[in-house]
Scaffold this motif. Sequence first.
Motif, mmCIF file in Angstrom:
data_model
loop_
_atom_site.group_PDB
_atom_site.id
_atom_site.type_symbol
_atom_site.label_atom_id
_atom_site.label_comp_id
_atom_site.label_asym_id
_atom_site.label_seq_id
_atom_site.Cartn_x
_atom_site.Cartn_y
_atom_site.Cartn_z
ATOM 1 N N HIS A 197 -7.556 -0.371 5.792
ATOM 2 C CA HIS A 197 -6.735 0.603 5.134
ATOM 3 C C HIS A 197 -6.520 1.748 6.063
ATOM 4 N N ALA A 198 -7.408 2.204 6.679
ATOM 5 C CA ALA A 198 -7.193 3.318 7.766
ATOM 6 C C ALA A 198 -6.219 3.147 8.574
ATOM 7 N N SER A 199 -5.948 2.045 9.148
ATOM 8 C CA SER A 199 -4.959 1.649 10.019
ATOM 9 C C SER A 199 -3.505 1.702 9.320
ATOM 10 N N ARG A 200 -3.571 1.235 8.236
ATOM 11 C CA ARG A 200 -2.220 1.289 7.481
ATOM 12 C C ARG A 200 -1.687 2.759 6.973
ATOM 13 N N LEU A 201 -2.719 3.652 7.034
ATOM 14 C CA LEU A 201 -2.566 5.043 6.506
ATOM 15 C C LEU A 201 -2.246 5.593 7.989
ATOM 16 N N HIS A 202 -2.909 5.462 8.796
ATOM 17 C CA HIS A 202 -2.471 6.045 10.030
ATOM 18 C C HIS A 202 -1.099 5.742 10.784
ATOM 19 N N ALA B 268 3.818 4.749 -0.993
ATOM 20 C CA ALA B 268 3.600 4.482 -2.162
ATOM 21 C C ALA B 268 2.990 2.973 -2.194
ATOM 22 N N TRP B 269 3.650 2.203 -1.404
ATOM 23 C CA TRP B 269 3.129 0.583 -1.316
ATOM 24 C C TRP B 269 1.948 0.630 -0.465
ATOM 25 N N VAL B 270 1.610 1.334 0.337
ATOM 26 C CA VAL B 270 0.437 1.441 1.327
ATOM 27 C C VAL B 270 -0.816 1.808 0.286
ATOM 28 N N CYS B 271 -0.503 2.996 -0.429
ATOM 29 C CA CYS B 271 -1.427 3.504 -1.327
ATOM 30 C C CYS B 271 -1.807 2.601 -2.466
ATOM 31 N N GLU B 272 -0.863 1.542 -3.108
ATOM 32 C CA GLU B 272 -1.128 0.935 -4.228
ATOM 33 C C GLU B 272 -1.993 -0.353 -3.558
#
Length: 131
Positions: free
Chosen positions: A52-57, A115-119
């Motif tokens: 998750h952290a990697s996607r957000l980064h 939005a996709w990353v967050c969902e």
Amino acid sequence: MPRLTACLAALWEAEKISELTLEALDERASELGIGQRVYSRLRNLAAGCKKHASRLHARVEAVGVCTFPVPPETVALPENFTQALRDHASTSRSLAERYGRIAQQSRKEGDPSAAWVCELNRAEEIDLADE
């Protein structure tokens, strides 16, 4: 976009703290002699937080320049292992709610990728809390 970027960076920090918490729970489970199945599950959940952290980064870097917060090096856990697990489940549910709010904000600001990353992360946080 600067506010959205800051929100995504704050979610990144929360995921890093979650990862640290699950690693600490894994260590505690080992010390208590709790079964291998529990160790494996906690390691997998920590790996999910890292993902998750990697996607957000990646998303924050794509959206714009932002200074990432510095997560703590360690986390404090309640003495009672079961209570520590319950506390983390509650934290995961709260994080899932934050993801939902940021996903809506991302759509309003015209960033469907964020939005996709967050969902995606929200759905996985709900699963993590249920574990």
